[in-house]
Each structure stands twice: as structure tokens, then as C-alpha cells.
Write a protein that holds these residues in place. Structure first.
Motif, PDB file in Angstrom:
ATOM      1  N   ALA A  52      19.704  15.851  61.131  1.00  0.00           N
ATOM      2  CA  ALA A  52      19.700  15.414  62.976  1.00  0.00           C
ATOM      3  C   ALA A  52      20.948  15.033  63.861  1.00  0.00           C
ATOM      4  O   ALA A  52      21.041  15.611  65.220  1.00  0.00           O
ATOM      5  N   ILE A  53      21.829  14.573  63.237  1.00  0.00           N
ATOM      6  CA  ILE A  53      22.851  13.643  64.651  1.00  0.00           C
ATOM      7  C   ILE A  53      23.619  14.495  63.981  1.00  0.00           C
ATOM      8  O   ILE A  53      24.621  14.966  65.627  1.00  0.00           O
ATOM      9  N   ALA A  54      24.151  15.719  63.344  1.00  0.00           N
ATOM     10  CA  ALA A  54      24.987  17.403  63.746  1.00  0.00           C
ATOM     11  C   ALA A  54      24.409  18.015  64.488  1.00  0.00           C
ATOM     12  O   ALA A  54      24.610  18.650  64.938  1.00  0.00           O
ATOM     13  N   GLN A  55      22.655  17.975  64.604  1.00  0.00           N
ATOM     14  CA  GLN A  55      21.741  19.249  65.230  1.00  0.00           C
ATOM     15  C   GLN A  55      22.702  18.959  66.754  1.00  0.00           C
ATOM     16  O   GLN A  55      22.887  19.873  67.935  1.00  0.00           O
ATOM     17  N   ARG A  56      22.378  17.623  67.171  1.00  0.00           N
ATOM     18  CA  ARG A  56      22.589  17.376  68.735  1.00  0.00           C
ATOM     19  C   ARG A  56      23.785  17.154  68.687  1.00  0.00           C
ATOM     20  O   ARG A  56      24.337  17.395  70.568  1.00  0.00           O
ATOM     21  N   VAL A  57      24.918  17.114  67.808  1.00  0.00           N
ATOM     22  CA  VAL A  57      26.313  17.065  68.609  1.00  0.00           C
ATOM     23  C   VAL A  57      26.519  17.983  68.779  1.00  0.00           C
ATOM     24  O   VAL A  57      27.271  19.181  69.545  1.00  0.00           O
ATOM     25  N   GLU A  58      26.232  19.516  67.855  1.00  0.00           N
ATOM     26  CA  GLU A  58      25.982  21.259  67.701  1.00  0.00           C
ATOM     27  C   GLU A  58      25.638  21.562  69.464  1.00  0.00           C
ATOM     28  O   GLU A  58      26.086  22.519  70.149  1.00  0.00           O
ATOM     29  N   VAL A  59      24.241  20.792  69.899  1.00  0.00           N
ATOM     30  CA  VAL A  59      23.890  21.377  70.870  1.00  0.00           C
ATOM     31  C   VAL A  59      24.309  21.042  72.358  1.00  0.00           C
ATOM     32  O   VAL A  59      24.343  21.883  73.038  1.00  0.00           O
ATOM     33  N   ALA A  60      24.904  19.296  71.424  1.00  0.00           N
ATOM     34  CA  ALA A  60      25.849  19.204  73.077  1.00  0.00           C
ATOM     35  C   ALA A  60      27.323  19.900  73.009  1.00  0.00           C
ATOM     36  O   ALA A  60      27.650  19.923  74.237  1.00  0.00           O
ATOM     37  N   GLU A  61      27.515  20.490  71.820  1.00  0.00           N
ATOM     38  CA  GLU A  61      28.874  20.624  72.036  1.00  0.00           C
ATOM     39  C   GLU A  61      28.705  22.554  72.918  1.00  0.00           C
ATOM     40  O   GLU A  61      29.429  23.629  73.307  1.00  0.00           O
ATOM     41  N   SER A  62      27.798  22.380  72.319  1.00  0.00           N
ATOM     42  CA  SER A  62      27.746  24.182  72.820  1.00  0.00           C
ATOM     43  C   SER A  62      26.986  24.457  74.386  1.00  0.00           C
ATOM     44  O   SER A  62      27.099  25.234  75.080  1.00  0.00           O
ATOM     45  N   VAL A  63      27.310  23.210  74.864  1.00  0.00           N
ATOM     46  CA  VAL A  63      27.086  23.079  76.646  1.00  0.00           C
ATOM     47  C   VAL A  63      28.206  22.821  77.258  1.00  0.00           C
ATOM     48  O   VAL A  63      28.178  22.951  77.700  1.00  0.00           O
ATOM     49  N   LEU A  64      29.014  21.905  76.131  1.00  0.00           N
ATOM     50  CA  LEU A  64      30.283  21.581  77.012  1.00  0.00           C
ATOM     51  C   LEU A  64      31.186  22.870  76.801  1.00  0.00           C
ATOM     52  O   LEU A  64      32.572  22.686  77.250  1.00  0.00           O
ATOM     53  N   LEU A  65      31.003  23.744  75.281  1.00  0.00           N
ATOM     54  CA  LEU A  65      32.316  24.527  75.709  1.00  0.00           C
ATOM     55  C   LEU A  65      32.362  25.974  76.879  1.00  0.00           C
ATOM     56  O   LEU A  65      33.470  25.687  77.232  1.00  0.00           O
ATOM     57  N   PRO A  66      31.674  26.109  77.460  1.00  0.00           N
ATOM     58  CA  PRO A  66      31.294  26.892  78.640  1.00  0.00           C
ATOM     59  C   PRO A  66      32.370  25.905  79.704  1.00  0.00           C
ATOM     60  O   PRO A  66      33.152  26.959  80.477  1.00  0.00           O
ATOM     61  N   ALA A  95      30.241  17.878  85.700  1.00  0.00           N
ATOM     62  CA  ALA A  95      29.242  17.063  85.582  1.00  0.00           C
ATOM     63  C   ALA A  95      27.503  17.519  85.007  1.00  0.00           C
ATOM     64  O   ALA A  95      27.345  16.918  84.716  1.00  0.00           O
ATOM     65  N   LEU A  96      27.698  18.784  85.156  1.00  0.00           N
ATOM     66  CA  LEU A  96      26.115  19.643  84.841  1.00  0.00           C
ATOM     67  C   LEU A  96      26.069  20.014  83.121  1.00  0.00           C
ATOM     68  O   LEU A  96      25.529  19.473  82.484  1.00  0.00           O
ATOM     69  N   GLY A  97      27.478  20.771  82.619  1.00  0.00           N
ATOM     70  CA  GLY A  97      27.811  20.368  80.646  1.00  0.00           C
ATOM     71  C   GLY A  97      27.758  19.139  80.884  1.00  0.00           C
ATOM     72  O   GLY A  97      27.329  18.615  79.623  1.00  0.00           O
ATOM     73  N   GLY A  98      28.012  17.494  81.389  1.00  0.00           N
ATOM     74  CA  GLY A  98      28.968  16.584  81.024  1.00  0.00           C
ATOM     75  C   GLY A  98      26.902  15.877  80.731  1.00  0.00           C
ATOM     76  O   GLY A  98      26.458  15.283  79.523  1.00  0.00           O
ATOM     77  N   ALA A  99      26.031  16.035  81.644  1.00  0.00           N
ATOM     78  CA  ALA A  99      24.747  15.556  82.141  1.00  0.00           C
ATOM     79  C   ALA A  99      24.064  15.994  81.117  1.00  0.00           C
ATOM     80  O   ALA A  99      22.965  15.493  79.959  1.00  0.00           O
ATOM     81  N   LEU A 100      24.011  17.402  80.708  1.00  0.00           N
ATOM     82  CA  LEU A 100      23.224  18.212  79.736  1.00  0.00           C
ATOM     83  C   LEU A 100      23.816  17.583  78.564  1.00  0.00           C
ATOM     84  O   LEU A 100      22.827  18.205  77.455  1.00  0.00           O
ATOM     85  N   ALA A 101      25.162  17.839  78.078  1.00  0.00           N
ATOM     86  CA  ALA A 101      25.343  17.320  76.503  1.00  0.00           C
ATOM     87  C   ALA A 101      24.720  15.619  76.590  1.00  0.00           C
ATOM     88  O   ALA A 101      24.109  15.191  75.148  1.00  0.00           O
ATOM     89  N   LEU A 102      25.283  14.793  77.295  1.00  0.00           N
ATOM     90  CA  LEU A 102      24.397  13.496  77.471  1.00  0.00           C
ATOM     91  C   LEU A 102      22.831  13.805  76.881  1.00  0.00           C
ATOM     92  O   LEU A 102      22.038  13.108  76.390  1.00  0.00           O
ATOM     93  N   PHE A 103      22.564  14.759  77.832  1.00  0.00           N
ATOM     94  CA  PHE A 103      20.633  14.868  77.715  1.00  0.00           C
ATOM     95  C   PHE A 103      20.701  15.163  75.721  1.00  0.00           C
ATOM     96  O   PHE A 103      19.587  15.132  75.687  1.00  0.00           O
ATOM     97  N   ALA A 104      21.279  16.185  74.963  1.00  0.00           N
ATOM     98  CA  ALA A 104      21.137  16.856  74.163  1.00  0.00           C
ATOM     99  C   ALA A 104      21.313  15.412  73.213  1.00  0.00           C
ATOM    100  O   ALA A 104      20.667  15.461  72.176  1.00  0.00           O
TER     101      ALA A 104
END
Length: 109
Positions: A52-66, A95-104
Motif C-alpha cells: 500500500a505504501i509503495a503504491q502511494r509513493v508510485e502514484v505520487a512520483e508519477s505525478v511529480l516526474l513530469p 504547486a499542482l504536482g506537489g498538491a497532487l502528490a500529497l493527495f496521492a
């Protein structure tokens, strides 16, 4: 992917740590390494908590990478026409990437 990204980022950062392009590339490589590590841990672990934690980090990083990719491209292609875009788009994208990563990371399932 993660090992190669870590090696490339650290080797360039060790050679010229004061250049903006090098720092930007190192941040991009760091995020690629975290993304790759999260994928491997999520797929190979048998613990549901780790998955579960790895999946959350994966989603957060997929938002931050772009965002980090955009920053790297803007630093490398330093042209006069991109100066306006850099001042306007990069803070908004960060800001948008950070907000989406925190949400993820912290949102419920």
C-alpha cells in the motif's frame, strides 16, 4: 532504471554541483530512482502494508516526474522565449504536482 538514474544523477552532481542543469538533472534522477524502487517494492513484497505504501509513493512520483522533467527541459533549453513560460508555468506546475502528490500520499483509498 532506478540504479541507472541514481548512478547518472550522482556522478554528474559530484562533478559539477553548482550548475543549475546538473542539480535539475540530479533531482529528476532522484525521483526516477524513488519511482523505480516503489515499483519494485510494490510488486515483490508480500506484506499488504508495504504494498500500500509503495503504491502511494508510485502514484505520487508519477505525478511529480513530469514537473521535474519540465524543470530540467526548461533549464537545459535556456532560451529567451522560454523565460516567460519558465516564470509563469513552472511555479504553477510545481504547486499542482506537489498538491497532487500529497493527495496521492495521504488520501484515503
Amino acid at each position: 532504471m532506478g540504479v541507472l538514474a541514481a548512478w547518472l544523477g550522482l556522478s554528474l552532481l559530484a562533478r559539477s554541483p553548482r550548475e543549475a542543469a546538473t542539480r535539475s538533472f540530479a533531482l529528476l534522477c532522484l525521483n526516477l530512482s524513488i519511482y523505480g524502487l516503489a515499483i519494485v517494492l510494490g510488486r515483490t513484497s508480500v506484506e499488504p502494508g508495504v504494498q500500500a505504501i509503495a503504491q502511494r509513493v508510485e502514484v505520487a512520483e508519477s505525478v511529480l516526474l513530469p514537473v521535474f522533467w519540465l524543470q530540467f527541459i526548461m533549464v537545459v533549453s535556456d532560451t529567451h522565449r522560454l523565460a516567460v513560460l519558465r516564470r509563469a508555468a513552472l511555479p504553477s506546475a510545481a504547486a499542482l504536482g506537489g498538491a497532487l502528490a500529497l493527495f496521492a500520499l495521504f488520501a484515503p483509498q
